[in-house]
Design a protein around this motif. Structure first.
Motif, PDB file in Angstrom:
ATOM      1  N   SER A  66       0.833  -1.207   0.000  1.00 53.39           N
ATOM      2  CA  SER A  66       0.000   0.000   0.000  1.00 53.39           C
ATOM      3  C   SER A  66       0.865   1.254   0.000  1.00 53.39           C
ATOM      4  O   SER A  66       0.538   2.238  -0.679  1.00 53.39           O
ATOM      5  CB  SER A  66      -0.910   0.004   1.236  1.00 53.39           C
ATOM      6  OG  SER A  66      -1.819  -1.080   1.198  1.00 53.39           O
ATOM      7  N   ILE A  67       1.983   1.217   0.738  1.00 56.89           N
ATOM      8  CA  ILE A  67       2.906   2.358   0.756  1.00 56.89           C
ATOM      9  C   ILE A  67       3.501   2.575  -0.634  1.00 56.89           C
ATOM     10  O   ILE A  67       3.604   3.708  -1.121  1.00 56.89           O
ATOM     11  CB  ILE A  67       4.025   2.136   1.793  1.00 56.89           C
ATOM     12  CG1 ILE A  67       3.447   2.145   3.211  1.00 56.89           C
ATOM     13  CG2 ILE A  67       5.107   3.191   1.655  1.00 56.89           C
ATOM     14  CD1 ILE A  67       2.858   3.474   3.627  1.00 56.89           C
ATOM     15  N   VAL A  68       3.883   1.493  -1.296  1.00 53.06           N
ATOM     16  CA  VAL A  68       4.444   1.603  -2.654  1.00 53.06           C
ATOM     17  C   VAL A  68       3.396   2.176  -3.603  1.00 53.06           C
ATOM     18  O   VAL A  68       3.708   3.015  -4.457  1.00 53.06           O
ATOM     19  CB  VAL A  68       4.951   0.228  -3.148  1.00 53.06           C
ATOM     20  CG1 VAL A  68       5.267   0.273  -4.640  1.00 53.06           C
ATOM     21  CG2 VAL A  68       6.184  -0.191  -2.368  1.00 53.06           C
ATOM     22  N   ILE A 102       3.416  10.511   3.461  1.00 55.66           N
ATOM     23  CA  ILE A 102       2.615   9.329   3.118  1.00 55.66           C
ATOM     24  C   ILE A 102       2.375   8.473   4.358  1.00 55.66           C
ATOM     25  O   ILE A 102       1.258   7.979   4.586  1.00 55.66           O
ATOM     26  CB  ILE A 102       3.313   8.510   2.009  1.00 55.66           C
ATOM     27  CG1 ILE A 102       3.226   9.267   0.679  1.00 55.66           C
ATOM     28  CG2 ILE A 102       2.678   7.128   1.878  1.00 55.66           C
ATOM     29  CD1 ILE A 102       4.029   8.635  -0.433  1.00 55.66           C
ATOM     30  N   TYR A 103       3.407   8.294   5.166  1.00 55.85           N
ATOM     31  CA  TYR A 103       3.250   7.513   6.398  1.00 55.85           C
ATOM     32  C   TYR A 103       2.193   8.131   7.302  1.00 55.85           C
ATOM     33  O   TYR A 103       1.368   7.429   7.907  1.00 55.85           O
ATOM     34  CB  TYR A 103       4.575   7.427   7.152  1.00 55.85           C
ATOM     35  CG  TYR A 103       5.518   6.349   6.634  1.00 55.85           C
ATOM     36  CD1 TYR A 103       5.046   5.092   6.277  1.00 55.85           C
ATOM     37  CD2 TYR A 103       6.891   6.585   6.543  1.00 55.85           C
ATOM     38  CE1 TYR A 103       5.904   4.104   5.821  1.00 55.85           C
ATOM     39  CE2 TYR A 103       7.758   5.617   6.093  1.00 55.85           C
ATOM     40  CZ  TYR A 103       7.266   4.374   5.728  1.00 55.85           C
ATOM     41  OH  TYR A 103       8.122   3.400   5.283  1.00 55.85           O
ATOM     42  N   LYS A 104       2.195   9.456   7.412  1.00 57.86           N
ATOM     43  CA  LYS A 104       1.234  10.127   8.284  1.00 57.86           C
ATOM     44  C   LYS A 104      -0.188   9.981   7.744  1.00 57.86           C
ATOM     45  O   LYS A 104      -1.141   9.766   8.499  1.00 57.86           O
ATOM     46  CB  LYS A 104       1.601  11.600   8.427  1.00 57.86           C
ATOM     47  CG  LYS A 104       2.870  11.818   9.257  1.00 57.86           C
ATOM     48  CD  LYS A 104       3.262  13.289   9.306  1.00 57.86           C
ATOM     49  CE  LYS A 104       4.543  13.461  10.131  1.00 57.86           C
ATOM     50  NZ  LYS A 104       5.009  14.880  10.135  1.00 57.86           N
ATOM     51  N   GLU A 105      -0.335  10.085   6.406  1.00 62.37           N
ATOM     52  CA  GLU A 105      -1.654   9.891   5.803  1.00 62.37           C
ATOM     53  C   GLU A 105      -2.111   8.443   5.963  1.00 62.37           C
ATOM     54  O   GLU A 105      -3.285   8.160   6.221  1.00 62.37           O
ATOM     55  CB  GLU A 105      -1.597  10.255   4.320  1.00 62.37           C
ATOM     56  CG  GLU A 105      -1.368  11.742   4.049  1.00 62.37           C
ATOM     57  CD  GLU A 105      -1.164  12.031   2.571  1.00 62.37           C
ATOM     58  OE1 GLU A 105      -1.141  11.057   1.783  1.00 62.37           O
ATOM     59  OE2 GLU A 105      -1.016  13.205   2.205  1.00 62.37           O
ATOM     60  N   PHE A 106      -1.153   7.537   5.805  1.00 60.81           N
ATOM     61  CA  PHE A 106      -1.438   6.106   5.905  1.00 60.81           C
ATOM     62  C   PHE A 106      -1.930   5.747   7.300  1.00 60.81           C
ATOM     63  O   PHE A 106      -2.802   4.899   7.475  1.00 60.81           O
ATOM     64  CB  PHE A 106      -0.155   5.344   5.569  1.00 60.81           C
ATOM     65  CG  PHE A 106      -0.341   3.855   5.391  1.00 60.81           C
ATOM     66  CD1 PHE A 106      -1.231   3.353   4.465  1.00 60.81           C
ATOM     67  CD2 PHE A 106       0.400   2.960   6.148  1.00 60.81           C
ATOM     68  CE1 PHE A 106      -1.382   1.987   4.292  1.00 60.81           C
ATOM     69  CE2 PHE A 106       0.252   1.603   5.973  1.00 60.81           C
ATOM     70  CZ  PHE A 106      -0.644   1.114   5.041  1.00 60.81           C
ATOM     71  N   GLU A 107      -1.391   6.423   8.305  1.00 65.86           N
ATOM     72  CA  GLU A 107      -1.748   6.137   9.689  1.00 65.86           C
ATOM     73  C   GLU A 107      -3.219   6.442   9.965  1.00 65.86           C
ATOM     74  O   GLU A 107      -3.843   5.816  10.820  1.00 65.86           O
ATOM     75  CB  GLU A 107      -0.862   6.957  10.633  1.00 65.86           C
ATOM     76  CG  GLU A 107      -0.976   6.566  12.093  1.00 65.86           C
ATOM     77  CD  GLU A 107      -0.400   5.195  12.387  1.00 65.86           C
ATOM     78  OE1 GLU A 107      -0.735   4.618  13.426  1.00 65.86           O
ATOM     79  OE2 GLU A 107       0.404   4.691  11.563  1.00 65.86           O
ATOM     80  N   HIS A 108      -3.793   7.380   9.202  1.00 63.92           N
ATOM     81  CA  HIS A 108      -5.202   7.722   9.399  1.00 63.92           C
ATOM     82  C   HIS A 108      -6.129   6.587   8.984  1.00 63.92           C
ATOM     83  O   HIS A 108      -7.298   6.555   9.387  1.00 63.92           O
ATOM     84  CB  HIS A 108      -5.552   8.991   8.604  1.00 63.92           C
ATOM     85  CG  HIS A 108      -4.902  10.235   9.130  1.00 63.92           C
ATOM     86  ND1 HIS A 108      -4.991  10.622  10.452  1.00 63.92           N
ATOM     87  CD2 HIS A 108      -4.137  11.178   8.522  1.00 63.92           C
ATOM     88  CE1 HIS A 108      -4.327  11.752  10.636  1.00 63.92           C
ATOM     89  NE2 HIS A 108      -3.783  12.103   9.471  1.00 63.92           N
ATOM     90  N   GLU A 109      -5.635   5.662   8.167  1.00 66.73           N
ATOM     91  CA  GLU A 109      -6.471   4.565   7.680  1.00 66.73           C
ATOM     92  C   GLU A 109      -6.686   3.488   8.737  1.00 66.73           C
ATOM     93  O   GLU A 109      -7.552   2.640   8.603  1.00 66.73           O
ATOM     94  CB  GLU A 109      -5.853   3.946   6.422  1.00 66.73           C
ATOM     95  CG  GLU A 109      -5.768   4.908   5.249  1.00 66.73           C
ATOM     96  CD  GLU A 109      -5.195   4.240   4.019  1.00 66.73           C
ATOM     97  OE1 GLU A 109      -5.094   2.992   4.012  1.00 66.73           O
ATOM     98  OE2 GLU A 109      -4.847   4.956   3.064  1.00 66.73           O
ATOM     99  N   LYS A 153      -0.802   0.901  11.503  1.00 68.76           N
ATOM    100  CA  LYS A 153      -0.404   0.553  10.140  1.00 68.76           C
ATOM    101  C   LYS A 153       1.048   0.934   9.891  1.00 68.76           C
ATOM    102  O   LYS A 153       1.816   0.158   9.312  1.00 68.76           O
ATOM    103  CB  LYS A 153      -1.323   1.224   9.121  1.00 68.76           C
ATOM    104  CG  LYS A 153      -2.653   0.514   8.912  1.00 68.76           C
ATOM    105  CD  LYS A 153      -3.471   1.185   7.837  1.00 68.76           C
ATOM    106  CE  LYS A 153      -4.708   0.359   7.492  1.00 68.76           C
ATOM    107  NZ  LYS A 153      -4.407  -0.810   6.693  1.00 68.76           N
ATOM    108  N   ARG A 154       1.441   2.144  10.285  1.00 67.49           N
ATOM    109  CA  ARG A 154       2.819   2.567  10.076  1.00 67.49           C
ATOM    110  C   ARG A 154       3.770   1.713  10.907  1.00 67.49           C
ATOM    111  O   ARG A 154       4.840   1.321  10.430  1.00 67.49           O
ATOM    112  CB  ARG A 154       2.983   4.053  10.416  1.00 67.49           C
ATOM    113  CG  ARG A 154       4.412   4.549  10.254  1.00 67.49           C
ATOM    114  CD  ARG A 154       4.523   6.045  10.225  1.00 67.49           C
ATOM    115  NE  ARG A 154       3.993   6.679  11.425  1.00 67.49           N
ATOM    116  CZ  ARG A 154       4.175   7.962  11.729  1.00 67.49           C
ATOM    117  NH1 ARG A 154       4.863   8.741  10.903  1.00 67.49           N
ATOM    118  NH2 ARG A 154       3.660   8.476  12.815  1.00 67.49           N
TER     119      ARG A 154
END
Length: 327
Positions: free
Chosen positions: A181-183, A235-242, A246-247
């Motif tokens: 997902s990060i990629v 991206i990591y910070k945005e990803f954490e909201h999901e 996750k991070r």
């Protein structure tokens, strides 16, 4: 290594194709043979640099041969039946005299059966066309041997041909991964311009590079991907909201790849670094949620992620007092 993955995928598809041709032949269903002939034309051109075309283009139902390369003076018969009689029947056809006179070479490609036992035989060759059984009798095993010796660029082209021809159906055993997902998020970023965060303590990072004996890749890899730290951090910070953790799960996965390398005492830190890159890339490629990106884009994203993990103290040892941000 990409070679191993390419080889596994190519050999599996060749085995399946050979098996289907053999089974259909027993049922007298020969449509697949016609399509396979076109596929093998492209494959041989890709492997050996030939310029083969269907012999039926220039002459309908050309007797004895299926593929022809007029530039390299080569004719090939493609067959699912690997027998001595098959070879000798072809060598004895009247049409062969024309190619023999023009100094053509003939090869036989058997697409369903092994042909190793045929290479040691002597054959009736009344028109003396250029034919050396040890070199000019091909089957899936000899093709795989030739493919395995290709330079990685050519290897990739062959692999691409197989993907285009057979498709890349997802493996049901694949799992969803947060790293993939990060990629997916990183690959669609505009990476033309990196912006080194002013918070990064580059002096401390240099210390960590030296401490772990990674100087040899400092300029070509680590410094090359440091500029993307800010983009990945966002991206990591945005990803954490999901979702929670996750991070953290991404960082723990990266650390687990490093921990496996710690057990290898006989390799250098540089080798360990690139082993991590390769293993992370393989893990991501085998995730069923990776979007459709070119492989070099995925590799670039993996290197950005790995260098970032190095900076963030997730992989490799930290010198005393190390901090990747200014204190």
């Amino acid at each position: 290594m990409k070679r191993q993955r390419y080889y596994n995928e190519i050999s599996e598809r060749l085995e399946i194709l050979a098996s289907r041709i053999k089974t259909n032949g027993k049922l007298n269903v020969l449509d697949l043979n016609i399509h396979a002939e076109t596929f093998y034309r492209d494959l041989l051109n890709c492997i050996y640099g030939y310029k083969l075309e269907s012999a039926n283009i220039s002459s309908a139902n050309m007797a004895a041969i299926d593929l022809i390369d007029n530039e390299n003076k080569l004719v090939i018969q493609v067959s699912s039946t690997a027998t001595r009689q098959k070879i000798e029947n072809t060598l004895n056809k009247g049409k062969i005299v024309e190619y023999a006179t023009d100094n053509y070479k003939i090869k036989f490609l058997f697409i369903a059966e092994e042909a190793q036992n045929l290479r040691s035989n002597k054959y009736s060759n009344p028109y003396n066309i250029n034919f050396i059984p040890q070199e000019d009798i091909l089957d899936k095993a000899s093709l795989l041997t030739s493919i395995s010796q290709l330079a990685i660029g050519s290897y990739s082209l062959v692999h691409d041909l197989f993907i285009r021809e057979f498709g890349g159906a997802p493996n049901p055993s694949k799992i969803t991964s947060n790293l993939a997902s990060i990629v997916n998020l990183l690959a669609i970023e505009d990476l033309d311009e990196g912006d080194v965060s002013t918070n990064l303590n580059l002096y401390n990072i240099d210390e960590k590079i030296e401490f772990n004996e990674l100087e040899v890749i400092k300029e070509t890899t680590i410094n090359e991907y440091i500029p993307y730290y800010t983009k990945l951090d966002r991206i990591y910070k945005e990803f954490e909201h999901e979702g929670k953790n996750k991070r953290v799960s991404v960082f723990r996965k990266l650390t687990s790849f490093y921990e496996k390398e710690l057990c290898k005492k006989d390799i250098s830190s540089v080798e360990k670094f690139f082993n991590i890159v390769n293993n992370v890339e393989e893990y991501i490629i085998n995730s069923n949620n990776l979007d459709d990106f070119e492989e070099d884009v995925v590799e670039m994203c993996v290197k950005i992620i790995t260098v970032d993990a190095f900076i963030r103290c997730k992989i490799f040892k930290n010198p005393k007092g190390y901090n990747h941000v200014a204190s």
